[in-house]
Structure formats: structure tokens, C-alpha cells
Design an enzyme around this catalytic site. Structure first.
Site, PDB file in Angstrom:
ATOM      1  N   ASN A   7       0.855  -1.190   0.000  1.00  0.00           N
ATOM      2  CA  ASN A   7       0.000   0.000   0.000  1.00  0.00           C
ATOM      3  C   ASN A   7       0.889   1.238   0.000  1.00  0.00           C
ATOM      4  O   ASN A   7       1.689   1.449   0.924  1.00  0.00           O
ATOM      5  CB  ASN A   7      -0.896  -0.033   1.247  1.00  0.00           C
ATOM      6  CG  ASN A   7      -1.833   1.150   1.309  1.00  0.00           C
ATOM      7  OD1 ASN A   7      -1.427   2.279   1.020  1.00  0.00           O
ATOM      8  ND2 ASN A   7      -3.064   0.921   1.713  1.00  0.00           N
ATOM      9  N   HIS A  10       0.945   6.279   1.701  1.00  0.00           N
ATOM     10  CA  HIS A  10       1.698   7.259   2.498  1.00  0.00           C
ATOM     11  C   HIS A  10       2.831   7.942   1.751  1.00  0.00           C
ATOM     12  O   HIS A  10       3.357   8.954   2.202  1.00  0.00           O
ATOM     13  CB  HIS A  10       2.162   6.641   3.816  1.00  0.00           C
ATOM     14  CG  HIS A  10       0.979   6.390   4.712  1.00  0.00           C
ATOM     15  ND1 HIS A  10      -0.031   7.313   4.852  1.00  0.00           N
ATOM     16  CD2 HIS A  10       0.624   5.326   5.455  1.00  0.00           C
ATOM     17  CE1 HIS A  10      -0.955   6.818   5.656  1.00  0.00           C
ATOM     18  NE2 HIS A  10      -0.583   5.612   6.032  1.00  0.00           N
ATOM     19  N   HIS A  43      -5.750   3.610  -1.694  1.00  0.00           N
ATOM     20  CA  HIS A  43      -7.093   3.959  -1.234  1.00  0.00           C
ATOM     21  C   HIS A  43      -7.396   5.362  -1.750  1.00  0.00           C
ATOM     22  O   HIS A  43      -6.756   6.328  -1.344  1.00  0.00           O
ATOM     23  CB  HIS A  43      -7.101   3.930   0.304  1.00  0.00           C
ATOM     24  CG  HIS A  43      -8.459   4.164   0.907  1.00  0.00           C
ATOM     25  ND1 HIS A  43      -8.699   4.017   2.246  1.00  0.00           N
ATOM     26  CD2 HIS A  43      -9.646   4.529   0.355  1.00  0.00           C
ATOM     27  CE1 HIS A  43      -9.975   4.277   2.508  1.00  0.00           C
ATOM     28  NE2 HIS A  43     -10.570   4.602   1.366  1.00  0.00           N
ATOM     29  N   ARG A  45      -9.503   8.132  -1.307  1.00  0.00           N
ATOM     30  CA  ARG A  45     -10.488   8.590  -0.320  1.00  0.00           C
ATOM     31  C   ARG A  45     -11.276   9.766  -0.874  1.00  0.00           C
ATOM     32  O   ARG A  45     -10.785  10.516  -1.708  1.00  0.00           O
ATOM     33  CB  ARG A  45      -9.774   8.996   0.977  1.00  0.00           C
ATOM     34  CG  ARG A  45      -9.077   7.851   1.673  1.00  0.00           C
ATOM     35  CD  ARG A  45      -8.512   8.285   3.013  1.00  0.00           C
ATOM     36  NE  ARG A  45      -9.567   8.445   3.987  1.00  0.00           N
ATOM     37  CZ  ARG A  45      -9.792   7.615   4.993  1.00  0.00           C
ATOM     38  NH1 ARG A  45      -9.011   6.574   5.188  1.00  0.00           N
ATOM     39  NH2 ARG A  45     -10.772   7.833   5.828  1.00  0.00           N
ATOM     40  N   ARG A  49      -7.006  12.856   0.623  1.00  0.00           N
ATOM     41  CA  ARG A  49      -5.899  13.267   1.493  1.00  0.00           C
ATOM     42  C   ARG A  49      -4.544  12.725   1.033  1.00  0.00           C
ATOM     43  O   ARG A  49      -3.518  13.247   1.380  1.00  0.00           O
ATOM     44  CB  ARG A  49      -6.168  12.858   2.946  1.00  0.00           C
ATOM     45  CG  ARG A  49      -6.196  11.373   3.149  1.00  0.00           C
ATOM     46  CD  ARG A  49      -6.360  11.013   4.598  1.00  0.00           C
ATOM     47  NE  ARG A  49      -7.695  11.314   5.091  1.00  0.00           N
ATOM     48  CZ  ARG A  49      -8.173  10.823   6.228  1.00  0.00           C
ATOM     49  NH1 ARG A  49      -7.404  10.082   7.002  1.00  0.00           N
ATOM     50  NH2 ARG A  49      -9.398  11.098   6.607  1.00  0.00           N
ATOM     51  N   GLU A  70      -8.705   0.260  -2.752  1.00  0.00           N
ATOM     52  CA  GLU A  70      -9.569   0.351  -1.564  1.00  0.00           C
ATOM     53  C   GLU A  70     -10.497   1.529  -1.782  1.00  0.00           C
ATOM     54  O   GLU A  70     -10.058   2.603  -2.205  1.00  0.00           O
ATOM     55  CB  GLU A  70      -8.733   0.606  -0.317  1.00  0.00           C
ATOM     56  CG  GLU A  70      -7.896  -0.561   0.114  1.00  0.00           C
ATOM     57  CD  GLU A  70      -7.042  -0.221   1.319  1.00  0.00           C
ATOM     58  OE1 GLU A  70      -7.232   0.845   1.925  1.00  0.00           O
ATOM     59  OE2 GLU A  70      -6.163  -1.019   1.638  1.00  0.00           O
ATOM     60  N   THR A 101      -8.387   3.686   8.140  1.00  0.00           N
ATOM     61  CA  THR A 101      -9.597   2.862   8.227  1.00  0.00           C
ATOM     62  C   THR A 101      -9.647   2.204   9.607  1.00  0.00           C
ATOM     63  O   THR A 101      -8.701   1.539  10.018  1.00  0.00           O
ATOM     64  CB  THR A 101      -9.564   1.771   7.132  1.00  0.00           C
ATOM     65  OG1 THR A 101      -9.158   2.379   5.906  1.00  0.00           O
ATOM     66  CG2 THR A 101     -10.927   1.139   6.958  1.00  0.00           C
ATOM     67  N   GLU A 151     -11.094  -9.412   3.035  1.00  0.00           N
ATOM     68  CA  GLU A 151      -9.823  -9.005   3.644  1.00  0.00           C
ATOM     69  C   GLU A 151     -10.051  -8.952   5.146  1.00  0.00           C
ATOM     70  O   GLU A 151     -10.888  -8.181   5.633  1.00  0.00           O
ATOM     71  CB  GLU A 151      -9.349  -7.643   3.130  1.00  0.00           C
ATOM     72  CG  GLU A 151      -8.003  -7.286   3.790  1.00  0.00           C
ATOM     73  CD  GLU A 151      -7.399  -5.970   3.338  1.00  0.00           C
ATOM     74  OE1 GLU A 151      -7.654  -5.532   2.202  1.00  0.00           O
ATOM     75  OE2 GLU A 151      -6.651  -5.389   4.152  1.00  0.00           O
ATOM     76  N   HIS A 191      -3.700  -4.594   7.820  1.00  0.00           N
ATOM     77  CA  HIS A 191      -3.846  -3.455   8.730  1.00  0.00           C
ATOM     78  C   HIS A 191      -2.964  -3.646   9.957  1.00  0.00           C
ATOM     79  O   HIS A 191      -3.126  -4.614  10.692  1.00  0.00           O
ATOM     80  CB  HIS A 191      -5.291  -3.202   9.174  1.00  0.00           C
ATOM     81  CG  HIS A 191      -5.548  -1.727   9.343  1.00  0.00           C
ATOM     82  ND1 HIS A 191      -5.118  -1.020  10.428  1.00  0.00           N
ATOM     83  CD2 HIS A 191      -6.133  -0.834   8.517  1.00  0.00           C
ATOM     84  CE1 HIS A 191      -5.440   0.246  10.276  1.00  0.00           C
ATOM     85  NE2 HIS A 191      -6.061   0.395   9.123  1.00  0.00           N
TER      86      HIS A 191
HETATM   87  N1  PXP Z   1      -6.046  -2.981   4.409  1.00  0.00           N
HETATM   88  C1  PXP Z   1      -6.939  -1.971   4.466  1.00  0.00           C
HETATM   89  C2  PXP Z   1      -8.354  -2.263   4.102  1.00  0.00           C
HETATM   90  C3  PXP Z   1      -6.553  -0.677   4.823  1.00  0.00           C
HETATM   91  O1  PXP Z   1      -7.463   0.314   4.868  1.00  0.00           O
HETATM   92  C4  PXP Z   1      -5.188  -0.418   5.108  1.00  0.00           C
HETATM   93  C5  PXP Z   1      -4.751   0.965   5.449  1.00  0.00           C
HETATM   94  O2  PXP Z   1      -4.907   1.785   4.355  1.00  0.00           O
HETATM   95  C6  PXP Z   1      -4.298  -1.502   5.026  1.00  0.00           C
HETATM   96  C7  PXP Z   1      -4.740  -2.752   4.697  1.00  0.00           C
HETATM   97  C8  PXP Z   1      -2.828  -1.325   5.300  1.00  0.00           C
HETATM   98  O3  PXP Z   1      -2.654  -1.013   6.646  1.00  0.00           O
HETATM   99  P1  PXP Z   1      -1.238  -0.525   7.148  1.00  0.00           P
HETATM  100  O4  PXP Z   1      -0.959   0.775   6.490  1.00  0.00           O
HETATM  101  O5  PXP Z   1      -1.427  -0.416   8.631  1.00  0.00           O
HETATM  102  O6  PXP Z   1      -0.243  -1.578   6.756  1.00  0.00           O
END
Ligand code: PXP
Length: 237
Positions: A7, A10, A43, A45, A49, A70, A101, A151, A191
């Protein structure tokens, strides 16, 4: 072996902090693929952001692995998803005030909009994953909604402070994963997973893919600092 989908939200968070052009999440995605990632997750959003539509359009064109989008279920975001056609659409709950999330989708109450969005995506050949808490009920509900994949939310597991709580959470995730496989659902998880806690969830054989963002991007910032500073010093010299 389970796949890793990175992901890259960031990277975009850092760019948006300055409303600048760098760092570019598209470049990060290509490097993540070079590093062995088998998928890229973003994601989009409602409040934009971090990831922007421009990122999504470029990612769709340049990445060579799978794009996991996402998303919430607002009309605007669904319209974009239908245009971009990600390899997987992961439906997540989205609140304006949350930092990230917060939990899985609440499937306990009837949600006609969710049902409608799942059908719309699938009719357009976009497989759907539902981000859910790792409980038997949520898995059964996701199956009833016609989801292709679930998920499993690993956030609670990641936040546990004692061995006992960790074991309890792992068992919940393992139970939910086994049930999902029995119902012929694909099983992803994510997550809060990081370099310390990922090993134990990897022992759950039913999990086919991990979606990991924050800890990888955080580490990338730190392991890259020495080289970045040396490069700047060479230029200054
Ligand atoms: N899965 C989902 C559905 C999420 O919303 C996120 C955060 O955007 C992640 C996985 C990844 O989480 P993390 O950034 O804590 O690894």
C-alpha cells in the site's frame, strides 16, 4: 507462499503535505514491484488526502502486477473505479474524521447500497473484496453479499500487548480464514502488520495475500536517509 500487495498511500501523504510533485507514488509502485511486490494497493479517499485520481490513472497504466483499489461506496468513487477497472476493489468503511480505516465493514444491518455496488463492480468484471473484522458472522455475511474475497482486519491483532491476547486474536483470524476458504472466498489480510508481527499471521495457511502499507513506507524513509543525505552532501561539496 502468500502474496504481498504494498500500500503506497503514504508516499502520497508525504507529497500532499507540501502539495508538491514528489515523492511520486507511481515511482514508489514501480520500485515496490522491483522489490518483489505482487500487487499495489491504494485507497482513493473521498477527501483525497493522499492518492489522487491522476495517481490511479497512471498506476493503472504502468504497474505490471495487480492493482487493488480500496474504496468507499459513494457514487463518485464507484464511477472512478468503473473507469479504472482495478484488478480488485476492496470495499472499506470510510469516515472523514478517521486517521486510517478504523474497522471492518459493519455487515450486521442490511446495506442495500453495498449490495448494489458489489453487483455493479462485478457486472463490470471487477472482483470485489470486503474488508471485515475476523469473525465467523462477518465472513458468512460477506459470502451472502456475494463478495469474491474477504480481507480480514488484522488491526486488533497488531495492537495486542500480551502473548495471550495475541494468541486469541490469531485464533480468531485463523478461524475466519478457514471459514472463508470453506465458503470458497479468497482470503486477504491487512492493517497494522509490521516487521515484528507479520511472521505469526503468515503461519495461517489460508491467507493468500497481505496488504501492508505504513510499516513498509516508514522503514523505506529510514533506510533511505543515509544515502539521500550522502547524495546531497556530494552535491554541496
Ligand atoms: N487494508 C486496508 C483495508 C486498509 O485500509 C489499510 C490501510 O490503508 C491496510 C490494509 C494497510 O494497513 P497498514 O498501512 O497499517 O499496513
Amino acid at each position: 507462499m502468500p502474496r504481498l500487495s504494498v500500500n503506497i498511500d503514504h508516499i502520497a501523504t508525504l507529497r500532499q503535505a507540501r502539495e508538491a510533485k514528489e515523492p511520486d507514488p507511481v515511482a514508489a509502485a514501480l520500485l515496490a514491484e522491483l522489490g518483489g511486490a505482487e500487487g499495489i494497493t491504494v485507497h482513493l479517499r473521498k477527501d483525497r488526502r493522499h492518492i489522487q485520481e491522476r495517481d490511479l490513472e497512471l498506476l493503472r497504466r504502468v504497474i505490471q502486477t495487480k492493482l487493488n483499489l480500496e474504496m468507499g461506496t459513494s457514487e463518485e468513487i464507484v464511477r472512478i473505479a468503473l473507469k479504472i477497472k482495478p484488478n480488485l476493489a476492496t470495499l472499506v468503511p470510510e469516515k472523514d474524521e478517521e486517521i486510517t480505516t478504523e474497522g471492518g465493514l459493519d455487515l450486521s444491518k442490511a446495506n442495500p447500497r453495498l449490495k448494489e455496488v458489489i453487483s455493479l463492480l462485478q457486472e463490470n468484471k471487477i472482483p470485489v473484496s470486503l474488508f471485515i473484522n475476523p469473525t465467523p458472522n462477518s465472513v458468512k455475511k460477506a459470502h451472502k453479499y456475494g463478495s469474491d474475497v474477504v480481507e480480514l482486519h488484522t488491526g486488533l491483532y497488531a495492537e495486542t500487548k500480551t502473548e495471550l491476547d495475541m494468541a486469541t486474536e490469531l485464533e480468531r483470524i485463523a478461524g475466519a480464514a478457514a471459514l472463508a476458504r470453506k465458503l470458497d472466498l479468497g482470503v486477504n489480510a491487512g492493517h497494522g502488520l509490521n516487521y515484528q508481527n507479520v511472521k505469526k499471521v503468515c503461519l495461517i495457511e489460508e491467507i493468500q495475500e497481505f496488504s501492508i502499507g505504513h510499516s513498509i513506507i516508514a522503514r523505506a524513509c529510514l533506510v533511505g536517509i543515509k544515502e539521500a543525505v550522502s547524495e546531497m552532501i556530494r552535491l554541496i561539496e
